[in-house]
Design an enzyme around this catalytic site. Structure first.
Site, PDB file in Angstrom:
ATOM      1  N   ASP A  98       0.855  -1.185   0.000  1.00  0.00           N
ATOM      2  CA  ASP A  98       0.000   0.000   0.000  1.00  0.00           C
ATOM      3  C   ASP A  98       0.899   1.246   0.000  1.00  0.00           C
ATOM      4  O   ASP A  98       1.770   1.354  -0.852  1.00  0.00           O
ATOM      5  CB  ASP A  98      -0.956  -0.076   1.203  1.00  0.00           C
ATOM      6  CG  ASP A  98      -1.994   1.029   1.256  1.00  0.00           C
ATOM      7  OD1 ASP A  98      -3.028   0.898   0.593  1.00  0.00           O
ATOM      8  OD2 ASP A  98      -1.754   2.028   1.958  1.00  0.00           O
ATOM      9  N   HIS A 302      -6.929  -6.734  -0.661  1.00  0.00           N
ATOM     10  CA  HIS A 302      -5.891  -5.714  -0.541  1.00  0.00           C
ATOM     11  C   HIS A 302      -4.846  -6.033   0.521  1.00  0.00           C
ATOM     12  O   HIS A 302      -3.688  -5.644   0.392  1.00  0.00           O
ATOM     13  CB  HIS A 302      -6.550  -4.371  -0.220  1.00  0.00           C
ATOM     14  CG  HIS A 302      -5.598  -3.227  -0.174  1.00  0.00           C
ATOM     15  ND1 HIS A 302      -4.900  -2.796  -1.281  1.00  0.00           N
ATOM     16  CD2 HIS A 302      -5.199  -2.423   0.858  1.00  0.00           C
ATOM     17  CE1 HIS A 302      -4.134  -1.771  -0.943  1.00  0.00           C
ATOM     18  NE2 HIS A 302      -4.287  -1.529   0.338  1.00  0.00           N
TER      19      HIS A 302
END
Length: 323
Positions: A98, A302
């Site tokens: 991320d 994610h």
């Protein structure tokens, strides 16, 4: 794993580490902390690496500078270099997820003398856009892209801080593989998509009845406690420097990443719903000539290193054997 706070030339950083050998530095994203890498730290230490994961500036027990403009990628890369110095290490492999992936890419670009290889999860290396990001992100009278929503501390910060546990539960579930597939135009609620101007981000997200199996209650409770102490301001400040990063990164625009690299993303990652993301991933070899692999992990969302720890750790270890 050893949990300590270390003073560096830039900030005090809280780190967890284990093992002895070549250094691997693991950088988390939003909204996570160093414990997002708990599985990889153990896997790396077992086979002869020194694995270190810091709370990035503004997170957990690491120092949180007051001014928002102190959260550029240049500050973050500087923190990593200062951490290497404080650890007594000349070089490391840098791994990021991320925002940590964005920082890892930039560390590889800016300081290939200190970072000998790079692994990025969920966020590919991207070229310099022609205009500041704030001019690219969509918005209309009723909604705006989440990165724009994150700019105003009176909005996102206040909303997220009302009930930290609820915020994290909703964000984590909605961006996980359990929430469903992610394709352009998918109507599945996306925490990293468009946000209603009238109701905010969280209202549109489902509240899961239980946490995903890969996130035990004790680990979730630790995450909640960390954010109850630090708040969300530090993490959101990274988003508040997107245009400033764009301006500063003209310094390195056009330069390729020359060190060996590996990229991984979950098949159900929320980022894949962004139009053009697959094309950006496919074009990465032009920016990263020594890209050794670009892997899509089936059914994962994610939070890749937590959702699929064995696959991620295995891919990192295989990569490390070749660099």
């Amino acid at each position: 794993m050893k949990d300590t706070v270390i003073s560096t030339a830039t900030i005090r950083m809280s780190i967890i580490e284990a093992g002895k050998g070549p250094l691997v530095l693991l950088c988390h994203g939003f909204p996570e902390t160093k414990y997002a890498w708990r599985h990889q730290i153990e896997a790396l230490a077992r086979v002869g690496y020194r694995a270190v994961a810091p709370d990035m500036r503004g997170y957990g027990k690491s120092e949180s500078p007051e001014r928002a403009d102190q959260y550029t990628v240049f500050h973050a890369v500087g923190d990593l270099v200062a951490l290497l110095d404080a650890l007594g290490e000349r070089q490391a492999v840098v791994v990021g997820h991320d925002w940590g992936a964005t920082i890892a890419w930039q560390a590889a670009l800016m300081r290939p003398d200190r970072f000998r290889a790079v692994v990025a999860l969920s966020v590919p290396m991207m070229g310099q856009p022609p205009v500041p990001p704030s001019q690219i992100f969509p918005q209309d009278d009723s909604s705006l892209f989440y990165t724009l929503y994150f700019q105003d501390p009176n909005e996102a910060e206040a909303e997220f801080g009302r009930d930290v546990a609820l915020t994290l539960r909703k964000l984590i579930f909605a961006a996980s593989g359990e929430a469903g597939p992610r394709l352009p135009g998918d109507s599945t609620p996306n925490p990293f998509g468009m946000v209603s101007r009238s109701t905010g981000l969280l209202k549109s997200l489902p509240e899961p009845a239980t946490l995903p199996d890969w996130l035990p209650a004790l680990d979730f409770d630790r995450l909640v406690k960390d954010f109850e102490v630090s708040g969300f301001r530090g993490g959101l400040n990274y988003y508040r420097n997107l245009d400033r990063n764009w301006e500063l990164q003209h310094l390195t625009a056009g330069l390729p990443i020359t060190i060996p690299a590996l990229f991984m993303i979950g098949e159900r990652d929320t980022g894949l719903s962004v139009p053009g993301m697959n094309q950006i991933i496919a074009a990465m070899p032009t920016l990263v000539p020594d890209l050794r692999g670009s892997h899509v992990i089936p059914d994962a969302g994610h939070w890749l290193q937590q959702e699929r720890p064995n696959e991620v750790s295995g891919a990192i270890l295989s990569f490390l054997e070749c660099v």
